[in-house]
Structures are given as structure tokens and as C-alpha cells.
Design a protein around this motif. Sequence first.
Motif, mmCIF file in Angstrom:
data_model
loop_
_atom_site.group_PDB
_atom_site.id
_atom_site.type_symbol
_atom_site.label_atom_id
_atom_site.label_comp_id
_atom_site.label_asym_id
_atom_site.label_seq_id
_atom_site.Cartn_x
_atom_site.Cartn_y
_atom_site.Cartn_z
ATOM 1 N N ILE A 111 0.743 -1.040 0.034
ATOM 2 C CA ILE A 111 -0.113 -0.046 0.128
ATOM 3 C C ILE A 111 1.035 1.090 0.080
ATOM 4 N N VAL A 112 1.947 1.110 0.682
ATOM 5 C CA VAL A 112 2.924 2.218 0.808
ATOM 6 C C VAL A 112 3.421 2.581 -0.631
ATOM 7 N N PHE A 113 3.944 1.433 -1.407
ATOM 8 C CA PHE A 113 4.281 1.386 -2.627
ATOM 9 C C PHE A 113 3.450 2.244 -3.493
ATOM 10 N N LEU A 114 2.020 1.842 -3.295
ATOM 11 C CA LEU A 114 0.990 2.157 -4.369
ATOM 12 C C LEU A 114 0.982 3.786 -4.171
ATOM 13 N N PHE A 115 0.903 4.388 -2.917
ATOM 14 C CA PHE A 115 0.394 5.767 -2.693
ATOM 15 C C PHE A 115 1.886 6.416 -3.159
ATOM 16 N N ILE A 151 -2.678 13.265 -1.778
ATOM 17 C CA ILE A 151 -2.092 11.918 -1.692
ATOM 18 C C ILE A 151 -0.849 11.614 -1.044
ATOM 19 N N MET A 152 -0.098 12.826 -0.966
ATOM 20 C CA MET A 152 1.283 12.968 -0.209
ATOM 21 C C MET A 152 0.885 12.440 1.374
ATOM 22 N N ILE A 153 -0.359 13.221 1.538
ATOM 23 C CA ILE A 153 -0.511 13.077 3.075
ATOM 24 C C ILE A 153 -0.966 11.732 3.377
ATOM 25 N N VAL A 154 -1.656 11.317 2.379
ATOM 26 C CA VAL A 154 -2.021 9.613 2.922
ATOM 27 C C VAL A 154 -0.818 8.823 2.829
ATOM 28 N N ASP A 155 0.010 9.129 1.847
ATOM 29 C CA ASP A 155 1.430 8.181 1.744
ATOM 30 C C ASP A 155 2.277 8.464 3.044
#
Lengths: 249, 260, 405
Positions: free
Chosen positions: C207-211, C251-255
Motif C-alpha cells: 500500500i505504501v508503494f502504491l501511494f 495523496i502525499m498526506i495519505v502516503d
Amino acid sequence: MNNWISKIPEQIKLLAVVVTVIITAFLIVRPMLIPAGFGEQGHFRSGALNDAVAVQFKYAGKASCVECHDDMTDMLAGGYHKKLSCEVCHGPLAGHIDDPDENTPSFPRERTLCPVCHEYLSSRPTGFPQIVSQSHNSLKACISCHEPHDPVPPDVPSQCSACHGEISRSKAVSHHVDIECEFCHTTPELHKTSPRQYRPSKPQNREFCGQCHTKNSKHNTKAPRIDLATHETRYDCWQCHYPHLPEAR
Amino acid sequence: MKNSITSKRRDVLKTMAGFAASLLVPKVVRGEKASAKPFDWADDSIHYDPHDHKWGMGVDIDKCIGCGRCANACKIENDVPKEPFFFRTWVERYEVHENGETTIDCPNGAVDGFEKKSGDDDVLRSFFVPKLCNHCENPPCVQVCPVGATYQSADGVVLVDADYCLGCRYCIQACPYGARFLHPVTRTAEKCTFCYHRIVRGEEPACVEACPTEARIFGELDQKASPLHRFKRMNHIGVLKPALNTEPKVFYANLDMEVK
Amino acid sequence: MEEIVQHLTPLLDQVTGYIYPNEIELHWGLLVVIYPYLTGLVAGAFILASLVKVFNVKELQPTYRLSLLTALAFIVIAPLPLLAHLGHPEKSFEIFLTPNVNSAMAMFGFVYAWYLMAVLLLELWFDFRQDLVTMANESKGFKRLFYRTISLFSKDLSEKAIAFDHKAVRVITIIGIPSAFLLHGYVGFLFGSIKANPWWSSVLIPIVFLFSAIVSGVALVILLYMVITPLRNKVVDMLCLDKLASYLFYIMIVDFSLEILDFIHRVYESEESISILASLVQNKLFSSLVIMQVLMGMILPLFTIAAVKTFKVPADLRKLLYFISAILVQVGIFSTRWNVVIGGQLFSKSFMGLTTYKMTFFGLEGLLVSIGLLIMPFIILWILIKILDPWRSEDAALSTPTTGQ
């Protein structure tokens, strides 16, 4: 029928052709490229097993040596080195079996070989015979005193320190320096030839140490005294004090 | 050897994997039924059926003297490159110090044995540990190999097909024991084979042959008349990294908690 | 052989603590860092494109075709670093012959082929079909044959056919989003499923890779859009750019949250490996993880974009800040890939010591090849733009003033 086909958009027809060509090509080419025997024994190429066993032996194994050199192996069988394989010292000799004259064993005579096993290292298991080669007849080759095929000390050890060097060195710098090993250990004669099978005895109880160290002992007046009846009564003396170097903390 | 819950769970996983496999790969390639028929060896002198054996090794740490004859013999027998970066087996020296720290060393894989270390006065306990491929029953290296170049033979020995290996090195990453390396010349993965060429001809692996103290015992796991069976009966046994559930078939007697 | 020995021998002195003797050779080098970096850009660019088609984000329309072509240009190169790092690249086709269904890596060929052929190429073909047919009609000779071929000899320009194209693009995009997730989540799984390696082994890694992939893809499209538009003598659409920056920000915040969660989880659980991992981060990865990845690549751009959103910043300064942020993000995501791939191999699986990675300059696995692989997608993108002329209809619409919105 014709009507049904013409209703399909042109794009789909074209793509269907491309997809069919790709998949057909894949299905035709793939089986041709899979190596023979793949999957017969598991998910691998069966021929790989043949590759795995195609390695040339370098070590012939002791059983092969016995066939010609039974005199040596008989000698070996009676001594401490009975479990040792010939090729550990004489080098890998599979080639010697095919052509004994061309491939000859090595006969190491240097002082470097034996210490690989017998040099004292604190990590080695206790009781395994070890020496400190610097102080052990440092100019002589090992084989000048020890027959490697039946390695016993030149005369059965008169001193425990021949094998238990690390203990004798500790004891040498301790207050127990003047106490002979035999004072605490009775050693069966067979221990000298079968050290693991016949073990020396060890003191059994607190009273043994108490002979010198209890407060009303009549022995050596300089030894530290304690009251056996009150001093850490749950424990044996050697659980806290190392007898070969009792001052160590 | 393994309890029924884990083996049941593995069956479930196998069924699931099998289902997924049936969607993707034709049956011939999947090799579902590792056929019971004996293998037809190219060398006629071999009369060995992998289905009749299950190999394992016992290592008694209390008997290891750290002479490194095993590591030395292995390099010679299997033509392992002599450079100090490639080992199928090696011996580690552990020193547990009084402050609780553990130091490990393994100069050149112990091929030349060990020398006395200076400054080991504060050592609480110390011992040698021979290491090799554990020939896991549940091998992570075989799991990750993309093409079936590393595999488990019917006798439980984990082998590499150098002819088929891509050199992707995923297996090297997946091995928790550091037992694999990339052969510098062939550029394919390599590891201990239990001296497969020797055992199919009834000989012991070179390291076992060379061990002067019988610290290494090689034998059958599923037969009672086997030195390994007695070894497992007479000793307290441990395996390396049991939490990873790789189910090693190299069994250690007198294994210390500090062994990594 | 000698080369390898010369390369490895000096490394022996740089080991601290104890590593298993076979661990001195670090097996996945710079090339394997580049591979997830490139695939991440592909997945990110594609997901950005799909925002336009599936979620109807009109502001991003100017970047739709650019994103798709970027994805294509990068996916063509993405398998090359993997191929180059193999001991035997010539045997790589075996992955299609006898894939081991239990191996994550074996699925690579299929995931990659699916994504390239069934998603990207198909969507591009439907999207460009009308243009290709028109261009073929307008040109002559070899050029005509070329356009004919890539349009698969399609000719139908009826309204019905074009409506079908639009519908197909939408359907493929809907299939494409999970496929893009699969592509990069899968790359994360390659690492996350290695139980032997505690730095990799984590359910969060895919998931980290994805974001982080989406982050890098969006940032790349921002950069490309800002560079290419002036080159075409056009004006950057600030509405589009602001929207891109907003998406990048969220998206950076999610990542970042996911990465922090992973970090906290590891520290809190404090398993057997924690001391060696702590020492890894404090020594070997300090500059590439703490400084490059977190401070420069994440916190700085986050604050910059947040500041731009909070205060009224003039357009020119805004552009500059976006541009700098997007570059920082690229540096940060590249460091992320570095820290995962190289970081995961700098500590021994005995958890008792650290080793070193020494990059080579020449050779297949060297820096030179890697730089080449990073430049190649841009050359391919340039060629694709030349061939497909993605802004054709847009430019045509602008030159005929009667065709209003």
C-alpha cells in the motif's frame, strides 16, 4: 446471422484478430520451448537431477582407503583417531583410486596441521585434547613424538596439564597452586587412554572444601575461613567459587 | 514432525494455490502429481529412488571443535570458488560476554580453522556452530523461484538447476540463513546440495566425511535404523529461526539461544 | 571472476558486527532501485489519467493524453533494469514457459503483459484511433502505411464508431484503475512477502508503494506539463496546475501517514530486529531516509504546497514553487525506493551486523546504465508525442475560432 456479425463494431473485430494472433502464437510457441521432462518429478526440469549427480568425487571416502591400506586403518581403529577420515590429513584422494601412482596423497609433517584441531581455543569443548603450541616443544614436528594414526602422548601422561593446560595455567596463578590435582580428583588409570569414558571424580559436598575453609579447620592457617553452618547453605561451594582460580569474581 | 494444524493449513493453502494454478498453467507444467515412478538416471550405475528417502542432518554443537575441516572439504568437493565470499557451509564462533553482548566471527568461513582471539577474558561461554543450507521442508527459496530452477527433490533435498536459473537472486533474498550465493562465473544461484552426487551413490556428504568428531550426523529422517534417528532421540534438539516456519531439516543438539 | 573479487574484497573491511559470509555481495543494486521507481511512475501517471475519464475531473483534461503517453513511455523501459540485473537475461523468457505459481516474481510477466497490452495500449488505441485514421488519410507513402498499421487498418469514422471509442476508453479506465493498483501493489508485494527480511516484510509495503507511486506519477506529470507546454508555445493552464498540486498534496498526506504508521508500528512492536533496524536508519540510511526521503522529499514539499494553498500567491511564484516541490518529490520517492531496496540488504539476516553497498560506474549494473535507463523514457515520450501528436484536436479547435466550448 450476417446481420449479427455486421453489428459488431469494427474496432472489436480488428482487436479480436490481434488478440487471437498473439494468444495463438503464445500457445503454439510455448510448448515447443518448455524443456523436456519439466514437471515429471515436480515443478522443475527432471534432467536437473542428472546434472546434480554429475559432480566428480574429490573425496573417495574412508571405505575406499580400507580396501588397500587395511594395515593403517586397523591401526587407526584402535586409537583416538578411529573416527577420523584418512582424507582429512592426506587430502582429497578420489583420483588416487583411479590412478594410485599419478595421484599421491600428501603427508603433512609441518607443525601447522595438528593445531588446526588441537591448539587451545576457549571455544572448544572442554576435555578435547588441546595444547598451546608456542610452549609445547615448539621446535619439534608433532609426528616426532606422536604417531598420528594412534595418537597417544609419548608416555601416558604423567601430568594432568598435558591435556588440561587451561586449568593448570589458571591454577598456577591462584592460591590453590600448591594443591595437587589428585587432592580433589581421583583419576582412574583408564582415563588416560579413554578420557570420556572414564571420568575423574569430583568433590561431592561442602564438607570437602570445609576441610580447609571452615572456621575450626586444623589445616593451613592462611586459608579464608567461613562458618559452613551459616554460609550460603543452599549452594555447593563451586557454584560460586571456581576451584581452579578461587579468587576470580 | 509437524503438528496437524500447520499441515492442515498448508493443505488448504496448497488447494488454493492449486486452484489458482489451474487457471493459469496447463497441468503438464504444474507437475501436480510428482510421479511415483522411479527416476531414470543418465548414469546407469545409480540405483537410487528419491521417493524412498528423506534426508536430514544433525549437528552437535558440543562436539564441534571449530577445525573447519567440513568447510574446507565442501569447497574442494563441490568446486566452490575459493574466494572468501562464497560458502555452501561454514563454521561460526560465538562468544557470549559477561556484559551480555555476543560477538560472532567466521574468518574465511573457517576453511582454515580458527585462531585464538585476543581479549577474550570476559567470555561467559563460547562455542562453534557449523552452518549450511537447512534443506527446509517449507523452503522460502523454492517458493519464490519464478521459473522452477530451485526445487525440492522427492527426498527433501533442495537443489538448484544451474542450467535453468535466471540469476534473478530472489531466492538469495528469501533465504533467512544466508545459505545461498551467486556463483561468480556461472552467474546462477548456488548452495549446499547435501553432496547430492555422493548420497545417491551411497556415500556421505563431504563435510560429514571430513568431520573428525562426528559433530555432523547425516541420515534418514523416516527410518528408525538411522544415526539421525538416534541423534534426535538422545539430544535436546533445536532448529535455526523456528519462528519463520521454514521447518529446517538440519537439527542442532545443544543449541544456544544466542545462535542467529 | 577477478572483477567480482576486486569489487568485494575492500568491502570486507567495511562490515560492522557480524554478517553471514555469503552476505558480502549485495545482490539487488541500483537497477533494482530503478525498477520500482519506474513502475511507480507508470501506475501514478495512469491513475492521474483515469481521474479525468472515470471521475470526470474536467480541470485535468489538458494532462490526460500526456499522462497516458508518459505511462506508456515508462512502462516500456520499466522491465529493462530487471532484465539487465539478471545473471542470464537471455533465459528470461522461461518466466512465461514454466511460471512457478507460488512465486510472486513469476507473476510479473503476466501482470506486466496484462497492464501493458490489455490496459495501456488498448486505452491509447481507442483514444487515438480517430486521430490515427485522420492522420493516415492526410499523409502519404510510408507515413500513411505506418499510421494505417498502428490504427490496425481501422477506417470507421462514423459518429457511432467514435461514440464506441469513448465508451471503450471509459470501460478500460475502470478496469485500468485496479490493474494499476495491482501493478504497483504487486511490486510492493515482491518485497513485502520476504519473511526473511524484517525491513521488507510488512503488509503495509504494497500500500505504501502504491501511494508513493501515485505521488511520484502526479509529480512527474506536473513537471512534464510545465516543461512541455511552453515548448509548444502554449500557456500553462493554472486551473489544471492548481488541481494537480492539490491532488499531489492529498495523496502525499495519505502516503506520509502510511509511512508514519509503518514506522510507529515497528518501533512500538519492537521485535527482535528492532535494534539492527534502528542502527541501520541511524547510520547507513540517515542521509537517504531521514534527510532526503522524509525532510526534503516529503515534509518540505508538503509545507510548500500547503503555504501556496493558504496564502494568495501570484501565479508565477506559484508555478515556481510547484515546480520545485515536484522535483523534490521525485528525489524523495527515488530515495524511498533506494531505502527499501538497498536498505533491506545493508543489514545481515543474522541481525548482528551492517554491510556496505558500493556502486560501480561502468558495467551492466553500474551508474551509467542506470542514468541511461532513467533518460530513455523521456526520449520515448518525445518520440510518442512526435508520432501521435496528442494535442492535434485541441490545437485545431483553437485555430478555428468558430468552434467554441
